[in-house]
Design an enzyme around this catalytic site. Structure first.
Site, PDB file in Angstrom:
ATOM      1  N   SER A   1       0.867  -0.999   0.041  1.00 29.22           N
ATOM      2  CA  SER A   1      -0.312   0.110   0.035  1.00 29.22           C
ATOM      3  C   SER A   1       0.688   1.266   0.107  1.00 29.22           C
ATOM      4  CB  SER A   1      -0.926  -0.083   1.081  1.00 29.22           C
ATOM      5  OG  SER A   1      -1.801   0.730   0.970  1.00 29.22           O
TER       6      SER A   1
ATOM      7  N   ASP B   1      -9.504  -3.784  -6.365  1.00 34.41           N
ATOM      8  CA  ASP B   1      -8.701  -3.116  -5.387  1.00 34.41           C
ATOM      9  C   ASP B   1      -9.335  -1.731  -5.535  1.00 34.41           C
ATOM     10  OD1 ASP B   1      -7.195  -1.856  -3.333  1.00 34.41           O
ATOM     11  OD2 ASP B   1      -5.141  -2.771  -4.214  1.00 34.41           O
TER      12      ASP B   1
ATOM     13  N   HIS C   1      -7.350  -5.371  -1.191  1.00 35.34           N
ATOM     14  CA  HIS C   1      -6.205  -4.357  -1.158  1.00 35.34           C
ATOM     15  C   HIS C   1      -5.080  -5.207  -0.351  1.00 35.34           C
ATOM     16  CE1 HIS C   1      -3.958  -0.763  -1.107  1.00 35.34           C
ATOM     17  NE2 HIS C   1      -3.903  -0.686   0.179  1.00 35.34           N
TER      18      HIS C   1
END
Lengths: 371, 262
Positions: free
Chosen positions: B94, B216, B244
Site C-alpha cells: 500500500s 482493489d 487490497h
C-alpha cells in the site's frame, strides 16, 4: 418438537429484526442481506446481486474497511463494534456500529456482518471528543498562564531583594551612629520589618521555584553550625519583636546532617507563625532536642486560640491563612515552605493544637540524608 | 533510542541480501506474518512497525516530520543504515510502496529492488489521472477519522487468536493486531491520502515488481498500470486475488511472485 409455522415466523422476524445483516464470500461478493438492511439503504435484492460489500459503505468507510477491518477479519476472524458509515442509494450516510465474523478458509470462507444504527451514539461520542479537546485546550492555557504568573513572581521577588539589601545595610550602618533613644527604637523597628520582608521574599521565591519544577535545593553540611543558626534566628526575631517573650531551650546533642540555612528558614517561618497567631501575653517556646536515633527534633510552642480542626487539613497548603484571626498577614506561604523544607530533608513537620498550646514539631531522623 | 528500537524491528532468516517488509496504513507488521517467513531460508528477513503503529515507540511521533511521506522514508533509511543494508529488497504494501520508492531514491545502493504491493502514487483524481478518490472523499475520510476516533478502537484491543492450521499455538497466543494510536493514525492517513509521488516514479533506478489485485478500491488496476508505465525497470504481475491485502488473503501467490522476481 419444532413448530414449522413458528420457525417461518421467526425467519420473517429476523428479516425485520432491528439490525442490518449481510454475508459475503471470500471475494467480497454479497450473498444475502436481510430486509431491514435493504430498507435502510433503499435498495432491492436485485440491486445487490453480485455487488461487492465495500460498495455499501461511504468512500471514507470503504478505506477504513479495506485497510483495517478486512485485514483484521483475516488475522483475527472477528471485529466488534467498529464505527462506520453506510451509504444509502440516495447518497445519505447512515452511521452504524459494525460487528463481523469470518469462518472457513479458501473458497469456503464466509463473512457475516451485523449493523446497528448508531446516529445518536455517534453524536454523543462526537460531543465527548469535543468536550475533551476543549478541556485539554483550556487546561493547557491555564497551565501556561500559571507558569507565566509564577515566572513573574519569581522575577519580582528576585528584583525586590537588591534594594532590600541596600536598605538593610543602610539601617545597620545607621544603628552604629550615635542616635537618640527614639532613633534607636525606629531603627530596631525598621530592622524587624526588613527581616520580615526578606523572609517573605525568600518564601515566595522558594514557592515559585518549587512550582516551576526546580524544587527546594539543599546545601547539606554536617550540621555543626546548626545550634549557632538556631540561636541567631531566635535572636533576630527577639530583637524585631521586643514586646514578645521567646524562650529557647537547647539540649546537648549530636550534630545531624542537614542544610543549616534551610532549617533556620524553617524555624523562622514557624516562629513568624507563632508571633502572628499566638497569644501575645504568653511566651513562645523553641525547644531543640535529640531524637532517640540521634536525629533532630525542633518544636515551636505558643499559647492562644487553637487551630480549628477544619483548618488542620489544609494547614500546609500554599496560600492558606488563618480565618479565626482578625489581622491576616503574609501570603500564607510560611508553613507551606516549612513543610516543603522538612519533606526535602526526608523529615516531617507535624502540628498539635488545643486550648492550652499549639505546637509545630520538625523531626529529622539521623542518617536520612546520605553524604 | 535507535531506529531499530523505535520501530520494533524484527529480524530472522539468513542470507546475503536483506528483505525489508513494510506495512501500509491501517495495520502493522503482522500484515506480513504469512509472507515474510517464507523467505527466511534465502534472505535476511526484516519487519518493522512505523512510528504510531503496532509496538513502535509512539513518543517518537513528530507531527511535522510525519506530515509527509518523506518523514517515514527517512525512518526507513535510518533503519537501513543501522542494519547496514546494501543491495537490499524493499517490500512495501500500500502506501509503503511509495515510502520505499522515496527511500530508494535517496539511497539507491541501499535498495536495488522494490516490490510494490497495491501501490498508488496519488489517491486523489487529477485531470487525466484517475486515483480513485475525489478530494472530497479524502476530506470526508479525514473528518471521519477526526471526529470518530473510535472507528478503530474496537479493533485495536488485544485478541486471542485461534489458529486452525497451527493448533500448537492454540489460544495461548495473545496478540494485538493493527494497533494504531488514533491521533497518529489521523496524521498517517493525511500524509498517505494527500500524497502525490507521480513525479518521483521516472527517477526510480531500482528494478521494481508491482503486484496488483482485482477489485482493489484503494489502488485500482489502472493505477497499478500507471506505476508500471512510469517506473523504467518495472514489471506488473496481476494476482488471482481481490481486495487490497493479498499479503493476507493470497500470501502464497505474493511469495511466489516475489521469488520469481528476485
Amino acid at each position: 418438537m419444532s413448530n414449522p409455522a413458528k420457525i417461518s415466523a421467526t425467519v420473517r422476524n429476523f428479516d425485520n429484526a432491528p439490525c442490518g445483516y449481510l454475508t459475503f464470500d471470500e471475494e467480497g461478493n454479497i450473498l444475502e442481506t436481510n430486509n431491514r438492511l435493504r430498507e435502510w439503504l433503499g435498495i432491492s435484492t436485485a440491486d445487490l446481486e453480485g455487488s461487492h460489500v465495500t460498495h455499501l459503505f461511504s468512500m471514507a468507510s470503504r478505506i477504513v474497511f479495506e485497510t483495517s477491518i478486512a485485514p483484521l477479519l483475516t488475522l483475527k476472524g472477528q471485529v466488534e463494534g467498529a464505527s462506520l458509515d453506510l451509504r444509502a442509494k440516495n447518497g445519505a450516510k447512515i452511521p452504524v456500529l459494525l460487528s463481523a465474523e469470518a469462518t472457513g478458509t479458501g473458497s469456503q470462507r464466509l463473512t457475516t456482518l451485523v449493523f446497528l444504527l448508531a446516529d445518536a451514539r455517534r453524536n454523543f461520542e462526537r460531543e465527548l471528543a469535543m468536550a475533551r479537546s476543549e478541556a485539554q485546550a483550556q487546561l493547557l492555557m491555564k497551565q501556561r498562564e500559571g507558569e507565566l504568573r509564577e515566572q513573574f513572581i519569581a522575577i519580582l521577588g528576585h528584583d525586590l531583594r537588591n534594594p532590600l539589601t541596600s536598605i538593610s545595610s543602610a539601617a545597620r550602618m545607621l544603628s552604629a551612629e550615635p542616635l537618640s533613644d527614639r532613633g534607636k527604637e525606629i531603627i530596631k523597628l525598621t530592622q524587624g520589618s526588613i527581616q520580615r520582608m526578606s523572609l517573605l521574599i525568600a518564601n515566595v521565591l522558594d514557592f515559585t521555584r518549587n512550582r516551576l519544577g526546580g524544587g527546594i535545593e539543599l546545601n547539606l553540611s554536617d550540621g555543626k553550625e546548626l545550634e549557632r543558626e538556631i540561636r541567631q534566628v531566635v535572636e533576630e526575631l527577639r530583637s524585631a519583636h521586643s514586646g514578645r517573650e521567646i524562650r529557647l531551650e537547647i539540649s546537648k546533642q549530636e550534630s545531624v546532617r542537614c542544610d543549616v540555612w534551610r532549617v533556620g528558614q524553617l524555624l523562622s517561618n514557624l516562629l513568624g507563625n507563632a508571633l502572628t497567631y499566638g497569644d501575645p501575653a504568653q511566651p513562645i517556646r523553641v525547644v531543640c532536642s535529640a531524637l532517640k536515633d540521634g536525629g533532630l527534633e525542633l518544636s515551636v510552642w505558643n499559647g492562644g486560640k487553637p487551630i480549628p480542626p477544619s483548618a488542620m487539613e489544609r494547614l500546609f497548603d500554599p496560600f492558606v491563612r488563618s480565618t479565626n484571626h482578625d489581622d491576616p498577614r503574609g501570603l500564607g506561604l510560611g508553613l507551606h515552605i516549612a513543610s516543603e523544607i522538612a519533606k526535602t530533608h526526608g523529615g516531617s513537620l507535624d502540628v498539635s493544637s488545643n486550648v492550652e498550646r499549639t505546637v509545630f514539631t520538625f523531626r529529622l531522623p539521623n542518617g536520612e540524608l546520605e553524604t | 533510542m535507535s531506529a531499530i528500537a523505535r520501530h520494533n524491528v524484527q529480524t530472522s532468516g539468513s542470507g546475503e541480501r536483506v528483505m525489508l517488509f513494510a506495512h501500509g496504513f491501517g495495520c502493522d507488521q503482522t500484515m506480513w506474518r504469512h509472507v515474510a517467513p517464507q523467505f527466511e531460508d534465502t534472505f535476511k528477513v526484516t519487519t518493522f512497525d512505523y512510528v504510531g503503529a503496532g509496538e513502535s515507540d509512539s513518543s517518537a511521533y513528530d507531527p511535522d516530520k510525519y506530515a509527509k511521506l518523506d518523514g517515514y522514508a527517512a525512518d526507513v533509511v535510518e533503519i537501513g543504515e543501522e542494519l547496514n543494508i546494501e543491495n537490499g529488497i524493499f517490500v512495501g504494501h500500500s502506501v509503503s510502496a511509495m515510502i520505499g520508492a522515496l527511500a530508494a531514491l535517496q539511497r539507491p545502493a541501499m535498495f536495488s529492488t522494490l516490490v510494490m504491493v497495491g501501490p498508488s502514487p496519488r489517491y486523489i483524481d487529477d485531470t487525466d489521472y484517475v486515483g480513485g478518490f475525489s478530494g472530497e472523499d479524502i476530506d470526508d475520510l479525514l473528518t471521519s477519522l477526526k471526529d470518530n476516533p473510535l472507528a478503530w478502537s474496537a479493533s485495536m484491543g488485544p485478541a486471542i487468536i485461534g489458529n486452525p492450521d497451527r493448533p500448537e499455538f492454540g489460544h495461548e497466543l495473545a496478540e494485538s493486531f493493527c494497533k494504531l494510536d488514533p491521533e497518529i493514525a489521523y496524521g498517517f492517513a493525511r500524509a498517505t491520502f494527500t500524497s502525490d509521488n507521480r513525479a518521483d516514479l521516472p527517477n526510480i533506478t531500482a528494478s521494481t515488481l508491482i503486484l496488483q489485485c482485482r477489485d482493489d478500491i484503494i489502488a485500482s488496476k489502472q493505477v497499478g498500470e500507471y506505476v508500471r508505465d512510469h517506473i523504467p525497470k518495472s514489471k506488473l504481475v496481476m494476482l488471482n486475488a481481490s481486495g487490497h491485502c493479498p499479503n493476507l488473503t493470497a500470501p502464497d501467490q505474493v511469495s511466489a511472485a516475489i521469488r520469481d522476481f528476485v
